[in-house]
Write a protein that holds these residues in place. Structure first.
Motif, PDB file in Angstrom:
ATOM      1  N   ASP A 238       0.750  -1.049  -0.071  1.00 34.92           N
ATOM      2  CA  ASP A 238       0.151  -0.039  -0.120  1.00 34.92           C
ATOM      3  C   ASP A 238       0.877   1.441  -0.077  1.00 34.92           C
ATOM      4  O   ASP A 238       0.160   2.551   0.066  1.00 34.92           O
ATOM      5  N   SER A 239       2.227   0.900   0.017  1.00 34.70           N
ATOM      6  CA  SER A 239       3.043   2.490   0.020  1.00 34.70           C
ATOM      7  C   SER A 239       4.115   2.215  -0.814  1.00 34.70           C
ATOM      8  O   SER A 239       4.650   1.051  -0.926  1.00 34.70           O
TER       9      SER A 239
ATOM     10  N   GLU B 111       9.377  -0.458  -2.317  1.00 40.68           N
ATOM     11  CA  GLU B 111      10.910  -0.422  -2.455  1.00 40.68           C
ATOM     12  C   GLU B 111      11.729  -1.404  -1.638  1.00 40.68           C
ATOM     13  O   GLU B 111      12.628  -1.994  -1.906  1.00 40.68           O
ATOM     14  N   ARG B 112      11.286  -1.557  -0.507  1.00 42.04           N
ATOM     15  CA  ARG B 112      11.617  -2.523   0.380  1.00 42.04           C
ATOM     16  C   ARG B 112      11.556  -4.086  -0.023  1.00 42.04           C
ATOM     17  O   ARG B 112      12.764  -4.811   0.109  1.00 42.04           O
TER      18      ARG B 112
END
Length: 435
Positions: free
Chosen positions: A384-385, A390-391
């Motif tokens: 959701d982000s 990216e993680r």
């Protein structure tokens, strides 16, 4: 299938006697009826009448795909055209197609070889075999079809495409064995799930015979979970027959070569040296009783090994390991050899990821290789982000670096944006070739 079953359990000394007799006949037939072989043998100083043991095979010159292309269309025929009953061709996507011709005898052998895979899957006349390989010049559909008929199955010639109709037929006709590429089987499973079905419950499948492209153990497990069946690998190529050269049994510990019809070798792809059982290298095949299009020491470019020892199933025909990749699909990234299946193996250790990916290879301004893995998360994964995306990208990239010793940039893309295929999935886009 009594006669066919009997040879699968024959002492290997008896199999080797059959192979030697087949090689003696094949090299003479090739020399006397195909100009290419006469020239090749003469130039190499190989006397086809001098073969006395299987050790003599190593003296025979190799045949490569380009040799078959150069002989297009009929230069590699060992029989008059009037004796040919069927012709198939490779895709020809990288050049002129290679031609596979079949006499009535060749078609019978082809059906019997693939029928062994049905037997390995526990199949018989009580099974409904759903064939979703493409028909036509491609050998996949018709080879599986002949195998289903030879095994006595009720055989449904679906061909590829129209996935929703495939799903309807799988449900309504009670298909128990599915034959198609593994990537198309995954597409069928995913589409069924999107339609609100549970293929593990709504289908009747017991086994899938899937080949024509490499797939990882993780991909296999994902397929088996979604479709609630056993996935068995099949190997073949137009140049030697089509699917059925080697097939996996219920043990899933390698593919049994039809050694009464093919003589396998594993060679060092750089030197041509024959390697002992257990060592990885390039598979080389010689047909033993093919009439129309025999091949002698054909370099397949497929990377595998002959698995030492006998299979727990008790069959004595030797096994090749599942194809690791092709020498012409292998990526050399900053001096490191990388196969798409290795990237897939790493990616599938992340439960958030689906089975859909594509590898892009390019160069930067310093002419250094850059590998980008474009991959789809599972649709139900909540990323959701941008930070979460990216993680996960960093985690997969780090795992790739550890496993492959080469940097891979990971780019997560929206579900359904990686191209689906009704045949072989296109896993590699090499932009270096376009520069």
């Amino acid at each position: 299938m009594a006669k066919k079953t009997e040879v699968l359990y024959a002492p290997h000394e008896q199999i080797e006697e059959m192979q030697l007799a087949g090689i003696k006949k094949t090299v003479i037939d090739c020399y006397e009826h195909i100009d290419f072989y006469k020239k090749s043998f003469d130039e190499a100083g190989f006397d086809p009448y001098s073969v006395t043991s299987l050790d003599d095979v190593a003296r025979i010159p190799f045949v490569q795909k380009q040799d078959l292309r150069d002989a297009y269309p009929y230069g590699m025929l060992a029989v008059p055209l009037k004796d040919v009953r069927e012709i198939h061709m490779s895709s020809g996507t990288t050049g002129i197609a290679t031609v596979g011709a079949y006499t009535e005898h060749d078609l019978k052998i082809w059906g019997e070889c693939f029928a062994r895979g049905v037997e390995y899957a526990g199949g018989d006349e009580n099974d409904v075999m759903h064939v979703a390989y493409g028909y036509g010049l491609f050998t996949g559909g018709i080879g599986a079809h002949y195998g289903g008929v030879a095994a006595g199955c009720t055989t449904i010639p679906m061909s590829a495409g129209n996935t929703e109709r495939q799903i309807r037929v799988l449900r309504e006709m009670g298909s128990t064995i599915l034959c198609c590429t593994p990537s198309y089987a995954m597409h069928i499973a995913d589409t069924a799930l999107e339609m609100g079905l549970d293929p593990a419950r709504d289908f009747h499948l017991r086994a899938g015979i899937h080949g024509a492209e490499p797939f990882s153990d993780n991909f296999r497990r994902d397929l088996e979970r979604k479709l609630n069946y056993r996935v068995l690998d099949v190997y073949g190529l137009t140049e030697t027959m089509g699917p059925g050269v080697a097939l996996e049994c219920w043990e899933q510990q390698g593919l049994h070569i039809a050694e009464d019809h093919f003589y396998p070798e594993i060679i060092n792809p750089e030197t041509g040296e024959v390697l002992p059982d257990g060592e990885w290298g390039e598979l080389v095949l010689t047909t033993l009783d093919r009439e129309a299009s025999p091949v002698v020491r054909y370099r397949t470019r497929d990377i595998t090994r002959i698995i030492p020892g006998q299979c727990p199933c008790g069959r004595t025909h030797r096994r090749i390991d599942r194809i690791h990749g092709r020498t012409d699909d292998m990526l050399i990234i900053r001096g490191v050899n990388v196969f798409p299946s290795q990237i897939e193996d790493v990616m599938k250790t992340f439960p958030q990821m689906s089975s859909w990916y594509q590898i892009e290879v390019d160069t930067d301004h310093r002419s250094l290789d850059i590998v980008t893995l474009k991959a789809e998360p599972n649709p139900d994964v909540d990323l959701d982000s941008m930070a979460a995306v990216e993680r996960l990208q960093r985690q997969i990239s780090a795992a790739m670096k550890t496993a492959l010793s080469v940097g891979v940039k990971v780019k997560l893309v929206e579900p359904k944006t990686i191209p689906r295929s009704e045949g072989k999935a296109k896993r590699i886009v090499d932009l270096r070739k376009e520069k």
